[in-house]
Design a protein around this motif. Structure first.
Motif, PDB file in Angstrom:
ATOM      1  N   ALA A 197      -0.515   6.399  -0.301  1.00  9.59           N
ATOM      2  CA  ALA A 197      -1.041   7.717  -0.634  1.00  9.59           C
ATOM      3  C   ALA A 197      -2.392   7.603  -1.313  1.00  9.59           C
ATOM      4  CB  ALA A 197      -0.054   8.451  -1.542  1.00  9.59           C
ATOM      5  N   LEU A 198      -2.567   6.623  -2.185  1.00  4.87           N
ATOM      6  CA  LEU A 198      -3.838   6.442  -2.883  1.00  4.87           C
ATOM      7  C   LEU A 198      -4.936   6.016  -1.913  1.00  4.87           C
ATOM      8  CD1 LEU A 198      -2.357   4.698  -6.024  1.00  4.87           C
ATOM      9  CD2 LEU A 198      -3.520   6.906  -6.019  1.00  4.87           C
ATOM     10  N   CYS A 199      -4.618   5.160  -0.961  1.00  2.00           N
ATOM     11  CA  CYS A 199      -5.607   4.770   0.055  1.00  2.00           C
ATOM     12  C   CYS A 199      -5.966   5.957   0.942  1.00  2.00           C
ATOM     13  CB  CYS A 199      -5.051   3.623   0.902  1.00  2.00           C
ATOM     14  SG  CYS A 199      -4.954   2.038   0.057  1.00  2.00           S
ATOM     15  N   ALA A 200      -4.960   6.745   1.326  1.00  2.59           N
ATOM     16  CA  ALA A 200      -5.219   7.901   2.192  1.00  2.59           C
ATOM     17  C   ALA A 200      -6.088   8.927   1.485  1.00  2.59           C
ATOM     18  CB  ALA A 200      -3.890   8.519   2.626  1.00  2.59           C
ATOM     19  N   GLU A 201      -5.835   9.142   0.201  1.00  2.00           N
ATOM     20  CA  GLU A 201      -6.643  10.110  -0.544  1.00  2.00           C
ATOM     21  C   GLU A 201      -8.094   9.664  -0.626  1.00  2.00           C
ATOM     22  OE1 GLU A 201      -6.840  12.291  -4.946  1.00  2.00           O
ATOM     23  OE2 GLU A 201      -5.179  10.932  -4.447  1.00  2.00           O
ATOM     24  N   ALA A 202      -8.296   8.368  -0.840  1.00  2.00           N
ATOM     25  CA  ALA A 202      -9.670   7.858  -0.932  1.00  2.00           C
ATOM     26  C   ALA A 202     -10.393   7.976   0.397  1.00  2.00           C
ATOM     27  CB  ALA A 202      -9.637   6.400  -1.395  1.00  2.00           C
ATOM     28  N   ALA A 203      -9.674   7.744   1.501  1.00  2.00           N
ATOM     29  CA  ALA A 203     -10.309   7.764   2.818  1.00  2.00           C
ATOM     30  C   ALA A 203     -10.489   9.177   3.362  1.00  2.00           C
ATOM     31  CB  ALA A 203      -9.476   6.940   3.802  1.00  2.00           C
TER      32      ALA A 203
END
Length: 788
Positions: A197-203
């Motif tokens: 989720a943290l990677c998706a939010e950043a991308a």
């Protein structure tokens, strides 16, 4: 139930009890006060952002002003070997005119670690807050080594990007703009939200992610010598330092030597992350706590010292019954070990080291060995389970590691286990062999393979102990117990059988070292020195080398000059073509030999040079004829067994480059020892029916050829793979020889590319691997003994 079935069931039960270790309970001290950005932009005020005290690598005095290179390192106690070499690799490549700050993220409070593969998975997303939401920061996993200065990465343009990584979700190496990334990556989110989720939010925001140059993140086999600036050992079951053997059955990483040689150099230099001059942040507090511990009786160690003939004894730590007026005894508190003015003593006894930060123990133990000229006595308890002193073996490994730098010292460890039992181990090899007396007696068991025999003799010569060469058939009548050797060196299956019989007949006195693949239970040997082609699982007694142990045997100058004159009419570069032959499962027939001749000849013509061809005992007459007939380039040739001197040693010394058939690991190794370009010519695999079925079964079970993605990154080991390794380690299954693993380890490329650059593994690294093998064998005889 048969014995075999019982063993299978035991292996299955062992694998089914596999579980993920709990997070470490003992960590680097952190300041739990709120960080400067704890309450900004929606961060949860109830979660205090810890302030980590960095390890600082100072710039040389008078260096120009430049921003400090900030590195945030995700680590955990079980990775203490990897962490030390991460720092050491940084020290070797960093700019001495620049300041570096390394923040060790370990055991941070407040995180929900459920589902994490490592003990630091989500720490990377807390970096913007940990860095005060200002400036830049590099993130690294602990299982990485630098081969170039990370300041180059720190300073590169980022444009409008918030972070650079190979892919938006591949965040094991990142360059982060902390101010911009604080909008989506906060300490509070890192504590509670999953990594995906943290990677998706950043991308999700266009332009926030930017592509990282792949040279700064080479995963396993993506490594390119001379190009790669950071090597990442991503496959957990291939990590050369074997951090969690209770979770994985480790296998040889073809690039292990790049890590292991760094570790070997760090040992020789006595490098540690923390030192007496710069101890860990928690050292002073640990010393205060240790000073309040109950005093222990030193009578036991005083008797041990007297029995060893020691007249001076320094007592370090909390000892309660020493005679303060006895001039033969000196007493120091633990914190005194940080001083440089302490006088050396004949012996030193320490108590309470486990009460100090585990990060300081390596330099503290080193100081004990430096001060104790003859004996070092340690009384200790176990530390946190994942730490370097979390087990009896952990304590012994630490003392053994430091003692390597002090070969004239003896030591004794009295360690209390978690049930309150005290175990004593003593290493007195230095005392027993002082003055060259009582050196180990070595037998070298020679078999039918000339290459194996040469390796064994090279090792025996390098050890420097008295040795005798024995043929198995000559030992049939041996029987006197006092005639048995202390150490037996063997190679392969046939002589390993004889070595095991010698151990039984000597009633366990003889220690056993076997080279290659014994095809017997690995646990039956004190050391198994192996190379990648055999696919042996790595156990505590297994030493992995990138290539066979081959000593250097240079020709004298007069002989070399005579060979130079014989080749003088040929144009340079001289390219030595070293030809092997059939070796299961590889085959060199006439058709393959002709292809080799055409490709090698074309490569020589393209470079304006000539070929110096030498065949071997395994090269058939038909293959030799086809090879020579296909070469269309200036040529000098030698057929093995024909009249005239064998040119092999001269070719190794005089050739400008080499082409070697891929099945011959020994010839490839010797060519690479020259440091000159080496091209490998892979031979085709031809399997018989049984071997084809075996190979196909392994492939379908997923225990071989396990790669993921287009870039060939190895898949993580599964439970079936661990079970299969148990059967290989027990000697019940023999893996097919895979020389391509050695090609990767040596860093050699096929024709014609391989002729354009030297091998990836330098002569210095090959020499380091040989010395590592010798040290491991010496440890067999020097190892501490349990004392009841």
């Amino acid at each position: 139930m048969t014995f075999f079935a019982l063993k299978i069931n035991a292996a299955v039960r062992k694998l089914l009890t596999f579980h993920q270790q709990s997070p470490a309970s003992r960590t680097q001290p952190v300041d739990s006060r709120p960080g400067s950005a704890a309450a900004r932009d929606g961060a949860d005020e109830s979660l205090a952002v810890p302030s980590i005290v960095p390890v600082v690598l100072e710039a040389r005095p008078g260096a120009p002003e430049a921003p400090a290179v900030r590195i945030f390192l995700g680590t955990q106690p079980a990775q203490h070997r990897a962490e030390r070499i991460f720092f050491y690799s940084l020290e070797r490549v960093r700019n001495p005119l620049r300041r570096y700050e390394v923040y060790r993220m370990t055991g941070l409070p407040g995180f929900d670690r459920q589902g994490w593969r490592t003990g630091f998975t989500n720490y990377r997303f807390a970096i913007p807050d940990l860095a005060g939401r200002q400036g830049r920061a590099i993130y690294n996993d602990v299982d990485q080594i630098f081969t170039a200065d990370p300041a180059e990465l720190f300073d590169q343009p980022m444009g409008e990007h918030g972070y650079l990584a190979l892919l938006p979700e591949d965040t094991a190496v990142m360059l982060i703009d902390c101010e911009r990334m604080a909008r989506c990556w906060t300490f509070a989110k890192a504590c509670r939200e999953p990594k995906k989720a943290l990677c998706a939010e950043a991308a999700a925001e266009p332009g926030r992610w930017g592509a990282l140059d792949p040279c700064w993140h080479a995963r396993d086999f993506e490594f390119r010598p001379g190009e790669t600036k950071l090597l990442h050992y991503t496959a957990l079951h291939l990590q050369p330092w074997r951090p969690t053997p209770e979770q994985y059955s480790y296998q040889i990483h073809p690039l292990a030597e790049h890590f292991l040689s760094l570790e070997q150099a760090a040992e020789q230099e006595g490098y540690e992350i923390y030192t007496a001059a710069h101890p860990s942040p928690g050292f002073a507090t640990g010393c205060e706590q240790a000073a309040r511990m109950p005093a222990e009786s030193s009578a036991n160690f005083r008797r041990q010292a007297q029995a060893a003939g020691v007249a001076q004894l320094a007592l370090v730590g909390a000892w309660g019954d020493a005679d303060a007026g006895d001039p033969s005894q000196v007493r120091w508190p633990l914190e005194a070990l940080g001083r440089d003015d302490l006088p050396a003593q004949e012996a030193i006894a320490a108590n309470g080291l486990e009460r100090l930060p585990v990060e300081d123990l390596p330099w503290l133990v080193d100081r004990l060995f430096r001060l104790g000229r003859q004996w070092v006595f340690v009384r200790a308890e176990l530390g946190a389970e994942e730490s370097m002193i979390g087990s009896l073996d952990g304590w012994r490994t630490l003392l053994r590691r430091v003692a390597q730098r002090y070969p004239d010292r003896c030591w004794q460890l009295d360690c209390q286990d978690r049930q309150g039992r005290t175990h004593r181990f003593r290493a007195d090899f230095a005392q027993r062999t002082r003055g060259g007396q009582d050196l180990p007696r070595v037998w070298v068991l020679q078999g039918g393979r000339a290459g194996d025999n040469a390796q064994l003799t090279d090792i025996a010569e390098a050890l420097g102990w008295p040795y005798e060469i024995k043929r198995p058939e000559s030992l049939a009548s041996a029987g006197a117990t006092d005639a048995w050797p202390d150490l037996v060196l063997s190679a392969g299956r046939h002589t390993a059988v004889v070595a095991r019989r010698i151990r039984r007949q000597s009633q366990g006195h003889a220690r056993l070292v076997v080279l290659g693949r014994p095809r017997a239970p690995l646990a039956d040997f004190d050391r198994v020195v192996t190379t990648p082609q055999y696919g042996l699982p790595l156990r505590q007694n297994v030493v992995d080398l990138p290539a066979p142990f081959i000593g250097e045997h240079p020709l004298d100058e007069a002989t070399l000059e005579a060979w130079r004159q014989r080749f003088a009419h040929l144009p340079r570069p001289w390219i030595a073509l070293l030809v092997g032959g059939d070796s299961i499962p590889y085959r060199l027939d006439a058709q393959t030999a002709a292809a080799l001749g055409r490709e090698a000849g074309a490569a020589a013509r393209a470079r304006g040079g000539s070929l110096l061809v030498s065949s071997s005992p395994r090269t058939s007459a038909g293959a030799t004829d086809a090879l020579l007939a296909a070469i269309d380039a200036p040529l000098w040739s030698y057929r093995f067994g024909s009249q005239g001197d064998n040119p092999y040693r001269a070719l190794l010394a005089l050739a400008d480059a080499f082409v070697v058939t891929g099945e011959s690991v020994s010839m490839l190794t010797e060519a690479c020892m020259s440091g000159r370009p080496v091209a490998v010519f892979p031979l085709p695999v031809q399997r018989h029916r049984k071997a084809r079925l075996h190979h196909e079964l392994e492939r379908r079970l997923g225990v071989i050829e396990r790669v993921a993605g287009s870039r060939g990154v190895p898949r993580q080991q599964n439970r079936l793979g661990r079970l299969y390794d148990e059967l290989v380690a027990a000697g019940w299954i023999k893996r097919e020889r895979c020389v391509e693993q050695v090609h990767q380890a040596l860093g050699v490329a096929p024709l014609p590319e391989g002729l354009d650059h030297p091998p990836g593994l330098s002569p210095a690294l090959l020499a380091a691997s040989r010395e590592r093998a010798l040290q491991a064998i010496r440890e067999v005889m020097q190892a501490e003994r349990p004392i009841s």
